[in-house]
Write an enzyme that holds these catalytic residues in place. Structure first.
Site, mmCIF file in Angstrom:
data_model
loop_
_atom_site.group_PDB
_atom_site.id
_atom_site.type_symbol
_atom_site.label_atom_id
_atom_site.label_comp_id
_atom_site.label_asym_id
_atom_site.label_seq_id
_atom_site.Cartn_x
_atom_site.Cartn_y
_atom_site.Cartn_z
ATOM 1 N N HIS A 21 0.855 -1.186 0.000
ATOM 2 C CA HIS A 21 0.000 0.000 0.000
ATOM 3 C C HIS A 21 0.892 1.238 0.000
ATOM 4 C CE1 HIS A 21 -3.837 -2.008 1.860
ATOM 5 N NE2 HIS A 21 -3.323 -2.711 0.860
ATOM 6 N N GLU A 29 0.956 3.836 1.896
ATOM 7 C CA GLU A 29 1.439 4.215 3.216
ATOM 8 C C GLU A 29 2.617 3.340 3.659
ATOM 9 O OE1 GLU A 29 -3.163 4.547 3.427
ATOM 10 O OE2 GLU A 29 -1.667 3.348 2.356
ATOM 11 N N CYS A 59 -6.130 1.847 5.872
ATOM 12 C CA CYS A 59 -6.778 0.611 6.315
ATOM 13 C C CYS A 59 -6.169 0.171 7.647
ATOM 14 C CB CYS A 59 -6.579 -0.477 5.260
ATOM 15 S SG CYS A 59 -4.864 -1.067 5.141
ATOM 16 N N CYS A 70 -2.353 -0.450 7.599
ATOM 17 C CA CYS A 70 -1.572 0.781 7.534
ATOM 18 C C CYS A 70 -1.617 1.562 8.847
ATOM 19 C CB CYS A 70 -2.029 1.629 6.360
ATOM 20 S SG CYS A 70 -1.656 0.837 4.766
#
Length: 147
Positions: free
Chosen positions: A46, A48, A76, A79
């Site tokens: 992801h 992040e 999410c 993260c």
């Protein structure tokens, strides 16, 4: 946030969900990332997470105390956990994510008292731009579904 949006555009161009993130410390960008889960065949890739990894390498430290993570979409659960473990001081995100957002939209891991570290939260900066990018991406996916 503009830089994070540029990174989200890069993800879009690669057929990835358009999310971008940067890590800022002392007014300097020390980490950058954009979604690459499909490209890297990595469910943890992801924006992040990749920005945190980049920042940790730049700082030669897994702790990013004093840093701010700026991203185009509400993080999410995975993260948020990474932000807590990295000891990020502040999170700034553009758009809420009602399906998987873990900072109050779908659920709220962000303010869970079990976490020993508290992160300041700010949301909504350039939210419309982030939402429009997401809409364009998913409209394109409906017209040209992946094989």
């Amino acid at each position: 946030m503009r830089l994070a949006l540029e990174l989200a555009e890069r993800a879009f161009a690669q057929g990835e969900v358009p999310v971008g993130a940067i890590v800022v410390l002392n007014n300097q960008v020390i980490g950058r990332g954009y979604n690459q889960s499909r490209t890297l065949r990595d469910p943890t890739a992801h924006a992040e997470i990749l920005a945190l990894r980049d920042a940790a390498q730049t700082q030669h430290n897994h702790r990013l105390t004093g840093a701010t993570l700026v991203c185009t979409l509400e993080p999410c659960a995975m993260c948020v956990g990474a932000l807590v473990h990295a000891r990020i001081d502040k999170l700034l995100f553009a758009a809420a994510e009602p399906k998987t957002g873990a900072c109050g939209s779908a659920f709220d891991l962000f303010s869970d008292p079990a976490h020993g570290h508290r992160i300041t939260l700010e949301k909504g900066l350039l939210a419309n731009e982030s939402i429009q990018l997401m809409r364009r991406f998913f409209a394109q996916k409906r017209v040209n579904p992946p094989e």
